[in-house]
Design a protein around this motif. Structure first.
Motif, PDB file in Angstrom:
ATOM      1  N   GLY A  28     -16.207 -30.780  -7.264  1.00 16.70           N
ATOM      2  CA  GLY A  28     -17.276 -31.673  -7.666  1.00 16.70           C
ATOM      3  C   GLY A  28     -18.571 -30.911  -7.855  1.00 16.70           C
ATOM      4  N   THR A  29     -19.470 -31.458  -8.659  1.00 13.52           N
ATOM      5  CA  THR A  29     -20.687 -30.720  -9.006  1.00 13.52           C
ATOM      6  C   THR A  29     -21.966 -31.548  -8.925  1.00 13.52           C
ATOM      7  N   ARG A  30     -21.900 -32.809  -8.524  1.00 11.11           N
ATOM      8  CA  ARG A  30     -23.085 -33.662  -8.593  1.00 11.11           C
ATOM      9  C   ARG A  30     -23.785 -33.862  -7.254  1.00 11.11           C
ATOM     10  N   ARG A  31     -23.028 -34.144  -6.191  1.00 17.95           N
ATOM     11  CA  ARG A  31     -23.632 -34.427  -4.894  1.00 17.95           C
ATOM     12  C   ARG A  31     -22.900 -33.675  -3.795  1.00 17.95           C
ATOM     13  N   GLY A  32     -23.660 -33.266  -2.790  1.00 19.28           N
ATOM     14  CA  GLY A  32     -23.076 -32.675  -1.597  1.00 19.28           C
ATOM     15  C   GLY A  32     -23.714 -33.292  -0.376  1.00 19.28           C
ATOM     16  N   GLY A  33     -22.933 -33.478   0.680  1.00 15.29           N
ATOM     17  CA  GLY A  33     -23.490 -34.064   1.890  1.00 15.29           C
ATOM     18  C   GLY A  33     -22.730 -33.645   3.133  1.00 15.29           C
ATOM     19  N   MET A  34     -23.423 -33.626   4.258  1.00 15.06           N
ATOM     20  CA  MET A  34     -22.791 -33.333   5.546  1.00 15.06           C
ATOM     21  C   MET A  34     -23.387 -34.244   6.608  1.00 15.06           C
ATOM     22  N   ALA A  35     -22.584 -34.505   7.633  1.00 14.86           N
ATOM     23  CA  ALA A  35     -23.043 -35.247   8.807  1.00 14.86           C
ATOM     24  C   ALA A  35     -22.426 -34.609  10.043  1.00 14.86           C
ATOM     25  N   SER A  36     -23.214 -34.474  11.093  1.00 12.00           N
ATOM     26  CA  SER A  36     -22.712 -33.946  12.360  1.00 12.00           C
ATOM     27  C   SER A  36     -23.072 -34.917  13.471  1.00 12.00           C
ATOM     28  N   PHE A  37     -22.375 -34.747  14.609  1.00 12.17           N
ATOM     29  CA  PHE A  37     -22.663 -35.594  15.764  1.00 12.17           C
ATOM     30  C   PHE A  37     -22.811 -34.752  17.012  1.00 12.17           C
ATOM     31  N   GLU A  40     -26.149 -35.433  22.550  1.00  9.29           N
ATOM     32  CA  GLU A  40     -27.554 -35.410  22.949  1.00  9.29           C
ATOM     33  C   GLU A  40     -28.468 -36.021  21.885  1.00  9.29           C
ATOM     34  N   SER A  41     -28.230 -35.689  20.617  1.00 10.51           N
ATOM     35  CA  SER A  41     -29.154 -36.121  19.568  1.00 10.51           C
ATOM     36  C   SER A  41     -28.558 -37.107  18.581  1.00 10.51           C
ATOM     37  N   GLY A  42     -27.277 -37.452  18.719  1.00  7.41           N
ATOM     38  CA  GLY A  42     -26.652 -38.435  17.851  1.00  7.41           C
ATOM     39  C   GLY A  42     -26.243 -37.865  16.509  1.00  7.41           C
ATOM     40  N   PHE A  43     -26.279 -38.699  15.477  1.00  8.01           N
ATOM     41  CA  PHE A  43     -25.845 -38.302  14.141  1.00  8.01           C
ATOM     42  C   PHE A  43     -27.007 -37.680  13.356  1.00  8.01           C
ATOM     43  N   TYR A  44     -26.688 -36.644  12.596  1.00  7.26           N
ATOM     44  CA  TYR A  44     -27.629 -36.115  11.619  1.00  7.26           C
ATOM     45  C   TYR A  44     -26.908 -36.016  10.284  1.00  7.26           C
ATOM     46  N   ARG A  45     -27.564 -36.505   9.226  1.00 11.53           N
ATOM     47  CA  ARG A  45     -26.961 -36.504   7.901  1.00 11.53           C
ATOM     48  C   ARG A  45     -27.941 -35.964   6.876  1.00 11.53           C
ATOM     49  N   SER A  46     -27.398 -35.263   5.880  1.00 11.32           N
ATOM     50  CA  SER A  46     -28.208 -34.812   4.763  1.00 11.32           C
ATOM     51  C   SER A  46     -27.374 -34.853   3.497  1.00 11.32           C
ATOM     52  N   ILE A  47     -28.009 -35.260   2.383  1.00 12.94           N
ATOM     53  CA  ILE A  47     -27.353 -35.334   1.078  1.00 12.94           C
ATOM     54  C   ILE A  47     -28.261 -34.661   0.056  1.00 12.94           C
ATOM     55  N   HIS A  48     -27.670 -33.851  -0.837  1.00 10.99           N
ATOM     56  CA  HIS A  48     -28.460 -33.183  -1.863  1.00 10.99           C
ATOM     57  C   HIS A  48     -27.796 -33.283  -3.233  1.00 10.99           C
ATOM     58  N   ASN A  49     -28.639 -33.241  -4.255  1.00  8.40           N
ATOM     59  CA  ASN A  49     -28.178 -33.156  -5.635  1.00  8.40           C
ATOM     60  C   ASN A  49     -27.781 -31.714  -5.933  1.00  8.40           C
ATOM     61  N   LEU A  50     -26.589 -31.513  -6.504  1.00  8.80           N
ATOM     62  CA  LEU A  50     -26.087 -30.166  -6.785  1.00  8.80           C
ATOM     63  C   LEU A  50     -26.014 -29.860  -8.282  1.00  8.80           C
ATOM     64  N   GLU A  51     -26.587 -30.723  -9.104  1.00  6.94           N
ATOM     65  CA  GLU A  51     -26.412 -30.562 -10.546  1.00  6.94           C
ATOM     66  C   GLU A  51     -27.073 -29.308 -11.090  1.00  6.94           C
ATOM     67  N   ASN A  52     -28.130 -28.819 -10.418  1.00  5.15           N
ATOM     68  CA  ASN A  52     -28.840 -27.641 -10.926  1.00  5.15           C
ATOM     69  C   ASN A  52     -28.844 -26.473  -9.953  1.00  5.15           C
ATOM     70  N   SER A  76     -19.014 -34.289  -4.125  1.00  4.51           N
ATOM     71  CA  SER A  76     -18.629 -35.456  -4.906  1.00  4.51           C
ATOM     72  C   SER A  76     -19.140 -35.358  -6.333  1.00  4.51           C
ATOM     73  N   ASP A  77     -18.359 -35.850  -7.263  1.00  2.00           N
ATOM     74  CA  ASP A  77     -18.785 -35.970  -8.649  1.00  2.00           C
ATOM     75  C   ASP A  77     -19.339 -37.355  -8.949  1.00  2.00           C
ATOM     76  N   THR A  78     -19.407 -38.212  -7.930  1.00  2.22           N
ATOM     77  CA  THR A  78     -19.841 -39.585  -8.175  1.00  2.22           C
ATOM     78  C   THR A  78     -20.990 -39.986  -7.261  1.00  2.22           C
ATOM     79  N   ASP A  79     -20.677 -40.412  -6.040  1.00  7.43           N
ATOM     80  CA  ASP A  79     -21.663 -41.061  -5.192  1.00  7.43           C
ATOM     81  C   ASP A  79     -22.294 -40.158  -4.152  1.00  7.43           C
ATOM     82  N   ALA A  80     -23.491 -40.567  -3.720  1.00  5.82           N
ATOM     83  CA  ALA A  80     -24.165 -39.908  -2.613  1.00  5.82           C
ATOM     84  C   ALA A  80     -23.498 -40.322  -1.309  1.00  5.82           C
ATOM     85  N   GLN A  81     -23.059 -39.379  -0.527  1.00  8.96           N
ATOM     86  CA  GLN A  81     -22.404 -39.596   0.753  1.00  8.96           C
ATOM     87  C   GLN A  81     -22.573 -38.342   1.602  1.00  8.96           C
TER      88      GLN A  81
END
Length: 226
Positions: A28-37, A40-52, A76-81
């Motif tokens: 996929g080339t449009r969106r990338g994202g990760m989440a960790s748990f 102590e600090s709970g969930f952390y998530r980040s999503i970025h556009n990878l098109e450029n 992902s080539d479709t949705d932000a996740q």
């Protein structure tokens, strides 16, 4: 299309999560994202556009924000996740690799029932959000995933990051593979095993169509047989 990677370890997992997700970049080339748990600090998530740019370029500067021993990532080539959800099942993050042919029909049914759906800037429904809403209608995670299987026309494979591990569900038609990898004190679960060798994981098991497992750092529990 897209690809995902998840890992649960007895040690901090951010390096495995970062590189394991990056290995899915060819899917996929449009969106990338990760989440960790982290407990102590709970969930952390980040999503970025990878098109450029590349996945590594987008995420390297914030890796110190991902803490804990478990995480999931997606290209992902479709949705932000990933999507982050808090409901009667608990708090969780979810990523999917899906092709839902009746997404507009399902979305309209939810709207008619008074539910809220976010949208892309293009006006399209986020498939992973819709899958998450189908999951939370279940009494348990397994019941919710089976609800997904019952309602969608197409295919959907899922990784769910919970506070105590990762739940992996392969689409009921078996169109998208999910592979389990193992090394000392850690497991990985991915849509491709291309990352396993360089990260020290050995291929352990291929999930069957419709199979659901819960992955911990030291063992795997089968929740639904293929």
């Amino acid at each position: 299309m897209g690809g995902f990677f998840g890992t649960v370890s007895q040690q901090p997992c951010v390096a495995d999560l970062f590189y394991g997700t990056d290995y899915q970049s060819h899917l996929g080339t449009r969106r990338g994202g990760m989440a960790s748990f982290s407990s102590e600090s709970g969930f952390y998530r980040s999503i970025h556009n990878l098109e450029n740019t590349y996945f590594r370029t987008r995420f390297e500067s914030e890796l110190d924000r991902f803490v804990g021993n478990s995480g999931i990532g997606v290209i992902s080539d479709t949705d932000a996740q990933p999507m982050l959800i808090n409901c009667h099942l608990g708090r969780f993050a979810v990523v999917t690799v899906a092709r839902i042919n009746n997404i507009e029909e399902l979305a309209q049914k939810m709207l008619d029932e008074g539910m809220h759906l976010s949208e892309f800037s293009s006006g399209k429904i986020n498939p992973t959000e819709l899958i998450g809403l189908l999951i939370v209608r279940g009494k348990t995670f397994v019941d919710g995933i089976e609800n997904v299987y019952r309602h969608i026309k197409g295919s959907c494979s899922i990784l769910i990051l919970t506070e105590d591990g990762i739940i992996a569900a392969r689409d009921s038609w078996g169109r998208t593979p999910i592979i389990l990898g193992k090394r000392d004190n850690a497991y990985a679960i991915a849509s491709e095993s291309s990352s396993f060798f360089n990260l020290g994981f050995q291929t352990e098991y291929f999930l069957g169509p419709g199979e659901i497992v819960r992955v911990y750092a030291d063992h795997v529990e089968q929740l639904r047989k293929p």
